[in-house]
Design an enzyme around this catalytic site. Structure first.
Site, PDB file in Angstrom:
ATOM      1  N   LYS A   1     -10.165  -3.084   8.122  1.00  0.00           N
ATOM      2  CA  LYS A   1     -10.553  -1.701   7.853  1.00  0.00           C
ATOM      3  C   LYS A   1     -10.986  -1.574   6.395  1.00  0.00           C
ATOM      4  O   LYS A   1     -10.339  -2.139   5.498  1.00  0.00           O
ATOM      5  CB  LYS A   1      -9.347  -0.807   8.146  1.00  0.00           C
TER       6      LYS A   1
ATOM      7  N   SER B   1      -7.737   6.718  12.512  1.00  0.00           N
ATOM      8  CA  SER B   1      -8.839   6.523  11.594  1.00  0.00           C
ATOM      9  C   SER B   1      -9.425   5.121  11.631  1.00  0.00           C
ATOM     10  O   SER B   1     -10.529   4.888  11.148  1.00  0.00           O
ATOM     11  CB  SER B   1      -8.362   6.839  10.172  1.00  0.00           C
TER      12      SER B   1
ATOM     13  N   SER C   1      -3.172   5.858  13.458  1.00  0.00           N
ATOM     14  CA  SER C   1      -4.528   5.384  13.186  1.00  0.00           C
ATOM     15  C   SER C   1      -4.782   3.943  13.576  1.00  0.00           C
ATOM     16  O   SER C   1      -5.916   3.476  13.523  1.00  0.00           O
ATOM     17  CB  SER C   1      -4.864   5.574  11.702  1.00  0.00           C
TER      18      SER C   1
END
Length: 476
Positions: free
Chosen positions: A86, A160, A184
């Protein structure tokens, strides 16, 4: 698939299996990296999992990994396996944007601890993955492209860690890292049909991870199998002097815990989340079927009531958004137009939250945590849906909100499924448990006691061994 040197490379093969084939000299790290780069070239223009692809560096690292195999050098547990992270994690010499225009030119001079540990284990970084802006959630216009669900590109990926879920599900990397503040990692895993683990808070270092909520952020792995999550967790877990909040406990062998044995384990089904009015019937039925699978393997099942968990989403957002707003006040004053409108709205609203309401949210957090920890005294794990529904359409998240009921549903309801574990600081795993009538994945959530991540992973792996949901592939 890519045929090379007489070997067929299956990019959907799990990271643990790929590492074993590399060690056995049956698969070339160079061929592995090229296979994934080829898929990224062909598919990511639609899926937008990546913000940055580190093509040349990955190929160079793959050649070095192959040379090490050839000369018989010591090999790490992830040697030659391509991974991606990420874009919330710092990467030396590679831009780290947190999904925001504000950090579009940010190039760190060191790796986040979790990235450094995966690289030290022999992993090969393919690139940086897309996310909601600053990992907050609610992004309306993604500055680096709208992530799309590989099972149906009209549908959302979950946030996310959006790109982390997409990249694993679509085999654009072997395994990925996300960060789970209130779900997330688990929500993208749920909606994209892969496994995703939120570790016990404090088990994994956050050094080099752009923060959102200091009291809840937790880096965690996503993989096509629970074994892959266990492999990565064992590599990234453990004390880090640069993160004083990490535990000093020894790191167990999480893969060794995957025995497939759950006989006698006590599993509590959370009534309010499994049978609640907001839970789609197909989700409820898939979770209950998963519970029966575990019962058939010898687990002891009963139902538990946690009356406060439906309110966990509201308490979480008050705490998380307030902590996030405190980090962004300078930029909100100096660069407000550079934020996505959805991000700016949430941060500004949180910055105006009265102290008395924040105090109430903290009190609610303590009560939710107490209910979960009390339930885990009599149960080895708790289970519930990871999400109350399959992935919605992308437009469902960008359409204007027309009522307070709709606002509560969009912002609080779905977060009440994943935030209880975050508020309690306990480990939680999302694992595929079926597909809905729309053809989109459904997911079982397994919550365990603090620092008993091995038990959570063992239950998920045992369920996985009785089903084939994790073997299904999106038709791309």
């Amino acid at each position: 698939m890519l045929a090379s040197s007489g070997v067929i490379i299956d990019p959907f093969l799990g990271a643990a299996r790929q590492a074993a084939l590399v060690r056995a000299r049956q698969v070339s790290p160079v061929d592995l990296v090229r296979a994934y780069l080829d898929r990224i070239d062909r598919l990511d223009g639609r899926l937008r999992a990546y913000i940055t692809v580190t093509r040349e560096a990955a190929l160079h690292a793959a050649q070095a990994a192959e040379d090490a195999v050839t000369r018989g050098a010591p090999l790490g547990p992830l040697h030659g396996v391509p991974f991606a992270v990420k874009d919330q994690f710092a990467t030396r010499g590679v831009r780290t944007t947190a999904g925001s225009r504000i950090l579009a030119d940010n190039v760190p001079d060191e790796d986040a601890t979790v990235v450094a540990r995966l690289t030290a284990a022999g992993g090969i970084l393919l690139g940086k993955l897309n996310l909601t802006e600053f990992a907050l959630g609610g992004t309306l216009q993604f500055p680096f492209g709208q992530p799309r669900n590989p099972w149906n590109t009209d549908h959302d990926t979950g946030g996310s860690s959006a790109g982390s879920g997409v990249a694993v599900a679509a085999a654009l990397c072997a395994v990925s890292l996300g960060e789970d503040t209130g779900g997330s990692v688990r929500t993208p895993a749920s909606w994209c049909g892969v496994a995703g683990h939120r570790p016990t808070w404090g088990l994994v270092s956050r050094h080099g991870c752009i923060p959102l909520s200091w009291s809840q952020d937790a880096p965690g792995p996503l993989g096509r199998t629970v074994e892959d999550c266990a492999l990565l967790l064992g590599l990234i877990a453990g004390t880090d002097p640069r993160d004083p909040l990490t535990t000093r406990r020894p790191v167990p062998d999480y893969r060794a815990a995957l025995t497939g044995e759950v006989r006698g384990l006590r599993i509590g089904v959370i009534r309010e989340l499994t049978h609640g009015g907001e839970t789609d019937p197909e989700v409820r039925d898939a979770v209950l079927a998963a519970v029966e699978t575990l019962r058939a393997r010898g687990a002891v099942i009963d139902e538990v009531s946690l009356s406060l968990v439906p309110r966990a989403g509201a308490a979480f957002m008050a705490i998380c958004d307030s902590e996030g707003a405190g980090l962004h006040l300078a930029w909100l004053r100096s660069r407000p137009a550079d934020y996505d409108a959805g991000t700016r709205r949430r941060l500004l609203a949180a910055s105006l939250l009265p102290a008395v309401l924040l105090q109430k949210a903290q009190q609610a957090r303590a009560l939710v945590r107490r209910q979960i920890l009390d339930a885990l005294v009599d149960h080895d794990v708790l289970v519930a849906p990871t999400s109350h529904r399959a992935a919605p359409t992308i437009t469902a998240f960008t359409a204007p909100i027309t009522s307070t009921r709709e606002a509560a549903g969009r912002f609080f309801t779905r977060r009440s499924f994943t935030t209880p574990a975050a508020l309690a600081g306990t480990p939680a795993l999302a694992v595929p448990c079926g597909f809905g009538v729309s053809g989109l994945p459904l997911s079982l959530q397994i919550i365990g006691r603090r620092f008993e991540d091995a038990t959570v992973l063992r239950v998920g792996h045992a369920y996985e061994q009785s089903t084939d949901w994790h073997r299904r592939r999106p038709q791309l």
